[in-house]
Design an enzyme around this catalytic site. Structure first.
Site, short mmCIF file in Angstrom:
data_model
loop_
_atom_site.label_atom_id
_atom_site.label_comp_id
_atom_site.label_asym_id
_atom_site.label_seq_id
_atom_site.Cartn_x
_atom_site.Cartn_y
_atom_site.Cartn_z
N ARG A 149 96.22 74.15 -62.44
CA ARG A 149 97.11 74.57 -61.36
C ARG A 149 98.24 75.43 -61.94
NH1 ARG A 149 96.14 68.98 -60.92
NH2 ARG A 149 95.00 68.36 -59.05
N LYS A 173 99.25 66.14 -61.81
CA LYS A 173 99.91 65.44 -60.72
C LYS A 173 100.09 63.96 -61.07
CE LYS A 173 98.54 68.22 -56.70
NZ LYS A 173 97.82 68.20 -55.41
N HIS A 246 95.70 79.82 -57.19
CA HIS A 246 94.71 78.82 -56.78
C HIS A 246 93.32 79.43 -56.63
CE1 HIS A 246 95.40 74.60 -56.18
NE2 HIS A 246 94.47 74.55 -55.26
N ARG A 249 91.62 79.10 -59.76
CA ARG A 249 91.16 77.70 -59.91
C ARG A 249 89.84 77.51 -59.16
NH1 ARG A 249 93.04 72.42 -61.01
NH2 ARG A 249 92.83 70.88 -59.37
N HIS A 272 91.04 66.17 -60.57
CA HIS A 272 90.93 65.58 -59.24
C HIS A 272 90.79 64.07 -59.35
CE1 HIS A 272 89.36 69.49 -57.16
NE2 HIS A 272 90.67 69.43 -57.20
N TYR A 281 83.41 72.68 -53.50
CA TYR A 281 82.84 73.83 -54.21
C TYR A 281 81.31 73.83 -54.20
CZ TYR A 281 87.60 74.05 -55.95
OH TYR A 281 88.96 74.12 -56.03
#
Length: 300
Positions: A149, A173, A246, A249, A272, A281
């Protein structure tokens, strides 16, 4: 009697300390709860504990009247459900009126990604004889090589790069860390920037920053700065497309899956928490699988 403001403060501390949520996420939770409190006031509901399932249904109707996207509505309901779950744990309320509310299904949007010819033009857009050009090329190569990110990219420090192993330590995150490998193109671009361009940019700053990517003043580059860099590269490459960090990404994930990488590996690389986040995806992979099938099966 505990006020709503005090309850929100306790919930915020819970998110920070126990759940280890990022400040960015906590801001959204707080905004969602504050908006619901405004709704309560408009409905003459004096206490959090007085909210019923019927009130929640009325609140949902109000949200839809404002034509909010399903994703936004789902986030608000999820925030409030978590808030009430916390209040029940602390024995501040007896029931969670949001338990029975079903979250609206998210719109299945196909992620935007770049094709190989578009990437090739983008990689040729930087002037690598200048410090800023070397930095821009290093950012571009790294974002595509790792799928990190933009916020993670801006937090990278020199010590996070291991050139001998070809990996970077990413702070993701919720303060989760992961190691992500990068290839030879990214390695060469980063080495050139660190040895030359970054040293020149450091001379313009007043402090010895440990950040990997610096702006023209020698300070840490921001997420907004990265977006401006990409927009500039798009213009130089004369591409009639709009991309964000993004999109790179998305491109990383799409190309990895198209080349045969398994979903779990891509999930790990992207950082994730849930496989469902990575599954957006697979649409491209399915198209590719169908093409391969049609071209190779004897009775296709």
């Amino acid at each position: 009697m505990t006020t709503t403001k005090e309850l929100m403060k306790s919930f915020t501390e819970y998110l920070q300390i126990e759940r280890n949520y990022s400040p960015y996420t906590i801001v959204y939770y707080t905004q969602d709860i504050e908006e619901f409190v405004e709704f309560m006031n408009s409905q003459s509901i004096n206490s959090i504990s007085q909210v019923t399932y019927t009130d929640v249904r009325i609140y949902l109707t109000e949200l839809y009247k404002h034509k909010l996207a399903r994703k936004s509505v789902a986030r608000k309901i999820s925030s409030l459900r978590s808030f009430y779950k916390f209040l029940m744990r602390e024995q501040m309320v007896k029931d969670n009126p949001f338990t029975l509310v079903s979250l609206p299904k998210k719109e299945q949007r196909v992620p935007q990604f770049l094709y190989h010819d578009e990437l090739a033009k983008l990689f040729q857009a930087s002037d690598q004889t200048t410090p800023l050009g070397q930095r821009n090329q290093a950012i571009l190569e790294l974002l595509y090589a790792t799928g990190i990110r933009v916020s993670e990219c801006c937090k990278l420090e020199l010590a996070d790069i291991d050139f001998s192993l070809g990996t970077i330590l990413v702070n993701g995150k919720g303060k989760k860390q992961r190691y992500v490998p990068f290839g030879s193109f990214a390695n060469d671009a980063i080495e050139l920037y660190v040895e030359h361009g970054r040293r020149e940019l450091m001379k313009k700053g007043n402090s010895s920053s440990s950040a990997l990517f610096l702006n023209y003043r020698g300070s840490t580059l921001t997420a907004r700065g990265v977006r401006l860099i990409l927009n500039d590269l798009i213009d130089k490459a004369s591409l009639s497309i709009h991309i964000s960090p993004h999109v790179l990404r998305h491109t990383f994930a799409t190309h990895m899956l198209n080349e045969g990488a398994d979903l779990r590996t891509v999930q790990e690389l992207l950082g994730h928490s849930h496989l469902s986040s990575t599954q957006i995806y697979t649409h491209v992979t399915k198209d590719r699988l169908k093409t391969i099938y049609m071209n190779h099966h004897p009775r296709a």
